[in-house]
Design an enzyme around this catalytic site. Structure first.
Site, PDB file in Angstrom:
ATOM      1  N   ASP A 179       9.413   2.861  -0.942  1.00  0.00           N
ATOM      2  CA  ASP A 179       8.404   3.496  -0.092  1.00  0.00           C
ATOM      3  C   ASP A 179       8.744   3.124   1.359  1.00  0.00           C
ATOM      4  O   ASP A 179       8.380   2.043   1.828  1.00  0.00           O
ATOM      5  CB  ASP A 179       7.002   3.031  -0.483  1.00  0.00           C
ATOM      6  CG  ASP A 179       5.957   3.589   0.477  1.00  0.00           C
ATOM      7  OD1 ASP A 179       4.755   3.366   0.233  1.00  0.00           O
ATOM      8  OD2 ASP A 179       6.332   4.230   1.479  1.00  0.00           O
ATOM      9  N   LYS A 199       5.020   9.158   8.529  1.00  0.00           N
ATOM     10  CA  LYS A 199       4.871   8.602   9.880  1.00  0.00           C
ATOM     11  C   LYS A 199       5.931   9.123  10.863  1.00  0.00           C
ATOM     12  O   LYS A 199       5.862  10.262  11.314  1.00  0.00           O
ATOM     13  CB  LYS A 199       4.855   7.067   9.799  1.00  0.00           C
ATOM     14  CG  LYS A 199       3.649   6.527   9.004  1.00  0.00           C
ATOM     15  CD  LYS A 199       3.681   5.025   8.881  1.00  0.00           C
ATOM     16  CE  LYS A 199       2.637   4.514   7.914  1.00  0.00           C
ATOM     17  NZ  LYS A 199       1.287   4.447   8.486  1.00  0.00           N
ATOM     18  N   TYR A 258       0.863  -1.190   0.000  1.00  0.00           N
ATOM     19  CA  TYR A 258       0.000   0.000   0.000  1.00  0.00           C
ATOM     20  C   TYR A 258       0.891   1.228   0.000  1.00  0.00           C
ATOM     21  O   TYR A 258       1.876   1.292   0.733  1.00  0.00           O
ATOM     22  CB  TYR A 258      -0.878  -0.004   1.256  1.00  0.00           C
ATOM     23  CG  TYR A 258      -1.764   1.212   1.442  1.00  0.00           C
ATOM     24  CD1 TYR A 258      -1.503   2.116   2.474  1.00  0.00           C
ATOM     25  CD2 TYR A 258      -2.851   1.461   0.626  1.00  0.00           C
ATOM     26  CE1 TYR A 258      -2.314   3.229   2.677  1.00  0.00           C
ATOM     27  CE2 TYR A 258      -3.668   2.581   0.814  1.00  0.00           C
ATOM     28  CZ  TYR A 258      -3.391   3.459   1.848  1.00  0.00           C
ATOM     29  OH  TYR A 258      -4.189   4.569   2.034  1.00  0.00           O
TER      30      TYR A 258
END
Ligand code: KE4
Length: 427
Positions: free
Chosen positions: A240, A268, A146
């Site tokens: 990523d 994050k 994702y």
């Protein structure tokens, strides 16, 4: 002792009138594990407290950001001080320079970067940049990975490996999906074959270098070699690291595996819990970004003073010698004991861990890709999740997520968690 959830349920009833599922991000609604989500009132260190006063040891860490633990006093002080100087100016600030310098110290492959406000924006911009640099439209992602909710990324594999992707969400036009090619994770032969047949028309390969969105899945050496080889076809390699950044190691997965990607996305942890995403990499590529080059990307709150203050304070604390050794030792100890309890309880499982992220999969088979992950017993995961909540342990509300340990998790939290797991896994 059953938890009172009275106040959380009252909030949920009100919330469901206003927001889909009563939440601002789907996984928070607990739909895949059952039960109602506690509404969190506050958090400190490794602990959450809900609106009814129930306390939990937290392994979600806000889905990654709270690597220091919640409400670290230095981060709170930095954000409070920044707020008193004004929330946002829409102009360059010294803090953004210091932030970019510290990010580069952790990720030397990032010669230049841009800050945005989410991991989704970072991945969307990195793909646009790769397309702008190569003049090619197609890009590759992997099933079970994702990269945020940009249209081109909400795509599942088409009928054949090299054919067009199909939308994985309503509202995504087939035309937007057709340039997204999806392959199985950890399948070097499939990636090599696609590169041989279609590499000339592919702008980039984007990958979670340790997967965390199908549960924690570790790449094989052969897969990593296949990823590195895509450059032979003029294809950019995008790591990523929104989740793996500072989780797999202090330098993310690229340091852990010794691989230098062309572009990296971060999120994050980099914002310490406030909205920050980062994309960056080789200066020759980043100089193609507006206002220097033709690839456009912008954002009102990009590099925002409060988010930058939280990120800077967090990253400075993460430079503390011994921080990563401690959090990884705590995680390794927890996982070893957790697996021993599951084995003694006769529960078939695997428990992959890298750095401070791990997943307890309910199944005896190795989980190497999304197909393997889907064969795990998610019904059992739901029962485990509910029992752990009742025993004061807060796990991700999906068997396809990773658990995170913070620097604030100590012996007391580990013992509390193991006692809860003993009860849950023997139930
Ligand atoms: P955000 O737009 O949610 O900040 O980042 C998207 C993203 C990009 N790349 C990776 C590897 C990610 O894991 C994410 C976001 N992760 C999810 C759950 N694993 C965030 C939780 C949620 O969606 O509520």
């Amino acid at each position: 002792m059953p938890r009172s959830l009275e106040k959380s349920r009252a909030w949920l009833t009100r919330a469901e009138q206003l927001m889909p599922g009563g939440v601002n991000s789907p996984v928070r609604a607990f739909r895949s594990v059952g039960g109602d989500p506690p509404f969190i009132a506050s958090a400190n260190g490794a602990w959450l407290t809900d609106e009814d006063g129930n306390r939990y040891v937290d392994y979600v860490n806000s889905w990654g950001p709270a690597l220091l633990g919640h409400a670290h006093p230095d981060v709170v002080a930095a954000v409070s001080a920044a707020a008193a100087r004004g929330m946002s100016f829409g102009a360059p600030t010294a803090a953004e320079v210091e932030m970019a310098e510290i990010v580069r110290r952790f990720y030397p492959s990032i010669e230049m970067l841009r800050m945005v406000s989410s991991g989704t924006e970072a991945c969307m911009a990195a793909i646009r940049l790769a397309r702008g640099v190569t003049g090619r439209d197609a890009f590759v992602k992997f099933e079970g990975c994702y990269h945020g909710h940009a249209d081109a990324l909400l795509v599942k594999a088409g009928s054949g490996l090299a054919t067009f992707g199909e939308p994985d969400s309503a509202g995504v036009p087939a035309d937007f999906a057709k340039h997204t090619l999806t392959l199985p994770y950890n399948d070097p032969a499939a990636l090599d074959a696609l590169m041989a047949s279609d590499g000339h028309r592919i702008a980039a390969v984007i990958v979670e270098p340790v997967a965390g969105n199908m549960g924690c899945v570790i790449p094989t050496d052969a897969f990593l070699k296949s990823l590195e080889a895509v450059r032979q076809h003029g294809v950019l390699l995008i790591f990523d690291e929104v989740m793996t950044g500072w989780r797999v190691s202090r330098g993310g997965a690229q340091a852990y595996f010794g691989i230098t990607p062309d572009l990296t996305t971060l999120g994050k942890v980099v914002g310490g819990g406030l909205p920050v995403g980062v994309y960056g990499g080789k200066a020759e590529y980043m100089r193609r970004i507006s206002p220097l080059g033709p690839v456009y990307q912008a954002g009102t709150l990009s590099g925002n003073p409060l988010a930058t203050a939280a990120g800077l304070a967090t990253l400075r604390l993460l430079e503390t010698p011994g921080f990563f050794e401690k959090v990884e030792a705590t995680t390794e100890h927890l996982c070893r004991e957790l697996s021993a309890i599951a084995s003694k309880a006769g529960v078939p499982h695997t428990l992959p861990r890298v750095g401070s992220m791990f997943t307890l999969f309910f199944g005896a088979h190795a989980v190497r890709n999304f197909t393997d992950a889907k064969q795990c017993d998610m019904g059992r995961f739901g029962r485990y999740h509910r029992s752990m909540l009742d025993h004061g342990v807060y796990l991700p509300a999906s068997g396809y997520e990773a658990c995170f340990v913070s620097g604030a998790h100590g012996e007391a939290e580990v013992e509390h968690t193991l006692a809860a797991a003993h009860a849950a896994l023997n139930a």
